[in-house]
Write a protein that holds these residues in place. Structure first.
Motif, PDB file in Angstrom:
ATOM      1  N   ASP A  90      77.627  15.229 -93.620  1.00 10.06           N
ATOM      2  CA  ASP A  90      78.064  14.001 -93.266  1.00 10.06           C
ATOM      3  C   ASP A  90      79.176  13.478 -94.317  1.00 10.06           C
ATOM      4  O   ASP A  90      78.992  13.689 -95.260  1.00 10.06           O
ATOM      5  CB  ASP A  90      77.187  12.973 -93.093  1.00 10.06           C
ATOM      6  N   PRO A  91      80.177  12.697 -93.825  1.00  6.32           N
ATOM      7  CA  PRO A  91      80.572  12.305 -92.265  1.00  6.32           C
ATOM      8  C   PRO A  91      81.395  13.495 -91.675  1.00  6.32           C
ATOM      9  O   PRO A  91      81.975  14.386 -92.159  1.00  6.32           O
ATOM     10  CB  PRO A  91      81.514  11.169 -92.581  1.00  6.32           C
ATOM     11  N   VAL A  92      80.963  13.407 -90.465  1.00  4.26           N
ATOM     12  CA  VAL A  92      81.197  14.609 -89.445  1.00  4.26           C
ATOM     13  C   VAL A  92      82.910  14.434 -89.191  1.00  4.26           C
ATOM     14  O   VAL A  92      83.415  13.325 -88.902  1.00  4.26           O
ATOM     15  CB  VAL A  92      80.818  14.602 -88.175  1.00  4.26           C
ATOM     16  N   PRO A  93      83.815  15.374 -89.485  1.00  2.00           N
ATOM     17  CA  PRO A  93      85.147  14.987 -89.371  1.00  2.00           C
ATOM     18  C   PRO A  93      85.479  15.006 -88.031  1.00  2.00           C
ATOM     19  O   PRO A  93      85.067  15.718 -87.150  1.00  2.00           O
ATOM     20  CB  PRO A  93      85.914  16.282 -89.973  1.00  2.00           C
ATOM     21  N   GLY A  94      86.548  14.324 -87.558  1.00  2.00           N
ATOM     22  CA  GLY A  94      87.119  14.162 -86.441  1.00  2.00           C
ATOM     23  C   GLY A  94      88.066  15.275 -85.976  1.00  2.00           C
ATOM     24  O   GLY A  94      89.082  15.900 -86.881  1.00  2.00           O
ATOM     25  N   PRO A  95      88.101  15.988 -84.632  1.00  2.00           N
ATOM     26  CA  PRO A  95      87.498  15.358 -83.569  1.00  2.00           C
ATOM     27  C   PRO A  95      86.077  15.942 -83.444  1.00  2.00           C
ATOM     28  O   PRO A  95      85.580  15.756 -82.363  1.00  2.00           O
ATOM     29  CB  PRO A  95      88.536  15.673 -82.427  1.00  2.00           C
ATOM     30  N   LEU A  96      85.600  16.668 -84.325  1.00  2.00           N
ATOM     31  CA  LEU A  96      83.917  17.231 -84.124  1.00  2.00           C
ATOM     32  C   LEU A  96      83.173  15.916 -83.824  1.00  2.00           C
ATOM     33  O   LEU A  96      82.287  16.086 -83.153  1.00  2.00           O
ATOM     34  CB  LEU A  96      83.577  17.686 -85.368  1.00  2.00           C
ATOM     35  N   ASN A  97      83.550  14.823 -84.264  1.00  2.00           N
ATOM     36  CA  ASN A  97      82.660  13.599 -84.073  1.00  2.00           C
ATOM     37  C   ASN A  97      82.671  12.916 -82.778  1.00  2.00           C
ATOM     38  O   ASN A  97      82.145  12.144 -82.379  1.00  2.00           O
ATOM     39  CB  ASN A  97      83.062  12.457 -85.157  1.00  2.00           C
ATOM     40  N   LEU A  98      83.508  13.736 -81.971  1.00  2.00           N
ATOM     41  CA  LEU A  98      83.384  13.430 -80.437  1.00  2.00           C
ATOM     42  C   LEU A  98      82.205  14.124 -79.435  1.00  2.00           C
ATOM     43  O   LEU A  98      81.826  13.736 -78.857  1.00  2.00           O
ATOM     44  CB  LEU A  98      84.673  13.849 -79.903  1.00  2.00           C
ATOM     45  N   LEU A  99      81.689  14.910 -80.555  1.00  2.00           N
ATOM     46  CA  LEU A  99      80.555  15.680 -79.971  1.00  2.00           C
ATOM     47  C   LEU A  99      79.217  15.074 -80.514  1.00  2.00           C
ATOM     48  O   LEU A  99      78.149  14.950 -79.834  1.00  2.00           O
ATOM     49  CB  LEU A  99      80.501  17.120 -80.195  1.00  2.00           C
ATOM     50  N   GLY A 100      79.288  14.801 -81.985  1.00  2.00           N
ATOM     51  CA  GLY A 100      78.157  14.226 -82.336  1.00  2.00           C
ATOM     52  C   GLY A 100      78.545  13.442 -83.754  1.00  2.00           C
ATOM     53  O   GLY A 100      79.392  13.949 -84.220  1.00  2.00           O
ATOM     54  N   LYS A 101      77.806  12.177 -84.069  1.00  2.00           N
ATOM     55  CA  LYS A 101      78.175  11.466 -85.029  1.00  2.00           C
ATOM     56  C   LYS A 101      77.678  11.842 -86.339  1.00  2.00           C
ATOM     57  O   LYS A 101      78.104  11.620 -87.549  1.00  2.00           O
ATOM     58  CB  LYS A 101      77.812   9.963 -84.674  1.00  2.00           C
ATOM     59  N   SER A 102      76.692  12.639 -86.424  1.00  2.00           N
ATOM     60  CA  SER A 102      76.126  13.177 -87.571  1.00  2.00           C
ATOM     61  C   SER A 102      75.843  14.639 -87.662  1.00  2.00           C
ATOM     62  O   SER A 102      75.764  15.323 -86.550  1.00  2.00           O
ATOM     63  CB  SER A 102      74.711  12.323 -88.029  1.00  2.00           C
ATOM     64  N   ALA A 103      75.773  15.162 -89.041  1.00  2.00           N
ATOM     65  CA  ALA A 103      75.448  16.795 -89.088  1.00  2.00           C
ATOM     66  C   ALA A 103      74.292  16.931 -88.357  1.00  2.00           C
ATOM     67  O   ALA A 103      74.139  18.365 -87.645  1.00  2.00           O
ATOM     68  CB  ALA A 103      75.620  16.833 -90.485  1.00  2.00           C
ATOM     69  N   GLY A 104      73.187  16.192 -88.218  1.00  2.00           N
ATOM     70  CA  GLY A 104      71.984  16.515 -87.455  1.00  2.00           C
ATOM     71  C   GLY A 104      72.056  16.923 -85.779  1.00  2.00           C
ATOM     72  O   GLY A 104      71.210  17.552 -85.367  1.00  2.00           O
ATOM     73  N   ASP A 105      73.230  16.345 -85.437  1.00  2.00           N
ATOM     74  CA  ASP A 105      73.369  16.592 -83.710  1.00  2.00           C
ATOM     75  C   ASP A 105      74.015  18.005 -83.793  1.00  2.00           C
ATOM     76  O   ASP A 105      74.028  18.467 -82.511  1.00  2.00           O
ATOM     77  CB  ASP A 105      74.671  15.807 -83.492  1.00  2.00           C
ATOM     78  N   PHE A 106      74.131  18.830 -84.714  1.00  2.00           N
ATOM     79  CA  PHE A 106      74.919  20.327 -84.636  1.00  2.00           C
ATOM     80  C   PHE A 106      73.592  21.282 -84.809  1.00  2.00           C
ATOM     81  O   PHE A 106      72.728  21.153 -85.438  1.00  2.00           O
ATOM     82  CB  PHE A 106      76.190  20.476 -85.595  1.00  2.00           C
ATOM     83  N   PHE A 107      74.383  22.603 -84.709  1.00  2.00           N
ATOM     84  CA  PHE A 107      73.204  23.736 -84.669  1.00  2.00           C
ATOM     85  C   PHE A 107      73.768  24.720 -85.729  1.00  2.00           C
ATOM     86  O   PHE A 107      75.010  25.096 -85.380  1.00  2.00           O
ATOM     87  CB  PHE A 107      73.032  24.436 -83.255  1.00  2.00           C
TER      88      PHE A 107
END
Length: 467
Positions: A90-107
């Protein structure tokens, strides 16, 4: 209308389990359950080739914005941004933040994402791409430079693992600051891995404005060198200085397509939408805020009006609003029509499902093509409109046994009323469902019946092998 583009015809369609068993004149009463759709159009379920639904299918698996449009399959991971494989901070860089706002949203692994989709049981099928930006961020590549040789090798290994786990291709978002300094050699080295698997390469090109012809040539050269099929994402002439130039860009695509497998997608609107970038304001007549982390109250307002209220320039307002999303009114209607009418054009919504005030394309793209552009404007026959949403994308993306109403194909079907199908989402009411989409079946199960979502969730991950 079977998805091939040929003239529509009258027939019955029989389904056994998840496949189409017969198409033709069948005796009444021969089915265990029968649905009378006289006067309606039976078409293959629509394939949305350009989505950012990677997380939507996990947290809102009913996928209401898609099912209510007749969409039965979504291609995710576009524009270089995918939920996996990702090792982010975190913070997740744009535009990856269009998919998830935090690193925990990713796999961290693609296999984990595939498992999560399976557990979620989404209403739609998912064709997942791996994003270049996700790979770059995961190996710690500096946005200010091209990736090093070691970083490229590590990205190649991650991409190869993902393709083995079920990904169907590789995507780039070279226009974004995080990836804009990636070299052509870096992109080619990764696209070549997709080529090894017979997968596809889709690109949000380096430039959709004044430098577009050079960006197109780079895309063609990359695909040829990598030995991979190419899709140009959301083709458009972006910015007022580019209006009318679609004749040139389409001629360049035609020339490339003579010797390589090239196609593109487009959405039926004159406004784009992505993260809010101060440098993009000058390309648009006006810009609307779709979300803002520090100023959520700005959502749904024009940047120009906010700047006036704050006593600053629009660019300064955009800086203060970020991280944020935006709708940019920056295209010409004549270009939109010329691009959509081209025979290589597929339809993709490019909808952003997590925006607070999304672009209406999220809810309206496919009915808008069927109703406004085909029926009302007469841009192309209805059979051709259906083909651009079904058979054409199934062929270019290598999606086996879908995109057609034929014996042996999976029973993904959309039944719509050609007289009433219409989009209702607009820039003031962006989440209004469409009308005229009557029934939708996914893998032989009713997902929408008489315009109402059934709650069915039998969508599948569709990898390179289909199924």
């Amino acid at each position: 209308m079977d998805g091939s583009g040929r003239a529509g015809f009258t027939a019955d369609v029989a389904i056994v389990e998840d496949r189409i068993a017969a198409v033709g004149r069948l005796p009444a009463g021969s089915g265990r359950a029968e649905l009378d759709v006289t006067g309606l159009v039976v078409a293959p379920g629509f394939i949305d080739v350009h989505t950012h639904d990677d997380r939507l299918v996990l947290i809102q698996p009913q996928a209401v914005p898609k099912i209510t449009q007749g969409v039965t399959t979504v291609v995710t991971g576009n524009c270089g941004a995918s939920l996996a494989p990702a090792m982010l901070n975190d913070p997740v860089p744009g535009p990856l933040n269009l998919l998830g706002k935090s690193a925990g949203d990713f796999f961290s692994s693609f296999a984990d994402y595939v498992t999560a989709v399976g557990k979620a049981s989404p209403a739609v099928n998912v064709v997942p791409l791996v994003g270049h930006m996700t790979l770059r961020a995961s190996v710690g590549a500096d946005p200010a430079r091209a990736a090093s040789a070691d970083e490229i090798v590590r990205m190649q290994a991650m991409l190869r693992e993902a393709l083995e786990a079920g990904a169907c291709g590789f995507s780039t978002g070279l226009a974004y600051p995080f990836s804009n300094n990636a070299s052509t050699a870096e992109v080619t080295a990764l696209a070549a891995v997709a080529g090894e698997f017979g997968a596809i390469y889709t690109t949000h090109m380096r430039d959709e404005g004044e430098g577009m012809l050079a960006a197109l040539e780079e895309s063609f050269a990359t695909a040829r060198a990598a030995g991979v099929r190419l899709v140009i994402s959301h083709h458009k002439c972006l910015g007022m200085s580019m209006w009318g130039r679609s004749a040139q860009t389409l001629a360049a695509i035609d020339e490339a397509a003579r010797s390589w497998d090239v196609a593109f997608d487009a959405y039926p609107y004159t406004a784009s939408s992505t993260i809010l970038l101060p440098g993009k304001l000058k390309t648009a007549r006006e810009t609307w805020v779709t979300w803002s982390t520090p100023h959520p109250e700005a959502t749904g307002r024009r940047v120009e009006d906010i700047a006036s209220a704050w006593g600053c320039t629009p660019e300064e307002a955009a800086e203060r609003l970020g991280p944020a999303g935006a709708i940019y009114v920056n295209m010409d209607e004549d270009d939109v029509r010329r691009i959509m009418k081209h025979p290589l054009c597929m339809i993709g919504s490019d909808g952003l499902p997590h925006d607070q005030h999304p672009h209406p394309r999220l809810w309206g793209t496919f009915p808008r093509v069927l109703g406004h552009y085909s029926r009302d404007i007469g841009l192309f026959p209805l059979e051709e409109a259906v083909h651009r949403m079904t058979g054409l994308p199934a062929r270019h993306f290598g999606i086996a046994d879908r995109g057609t109403v034929s014996v042996g194909a999976f029973a993904d079907l959309c039944v719509f009323d050609p007289a009433t199908v219409r989009d209702h989402a607009d820039f003031t009411r962006p989440t209004e469902p469409a009308s005229g989409i009557v029934h939708v079946l996914v893998n032989g199960h009713m997902a929408l019946r008489d315009g109402r979502h059934t709650g069915s969730g039998v969508g599948r991950i569709i990898g390179k092998a289909g199924g």
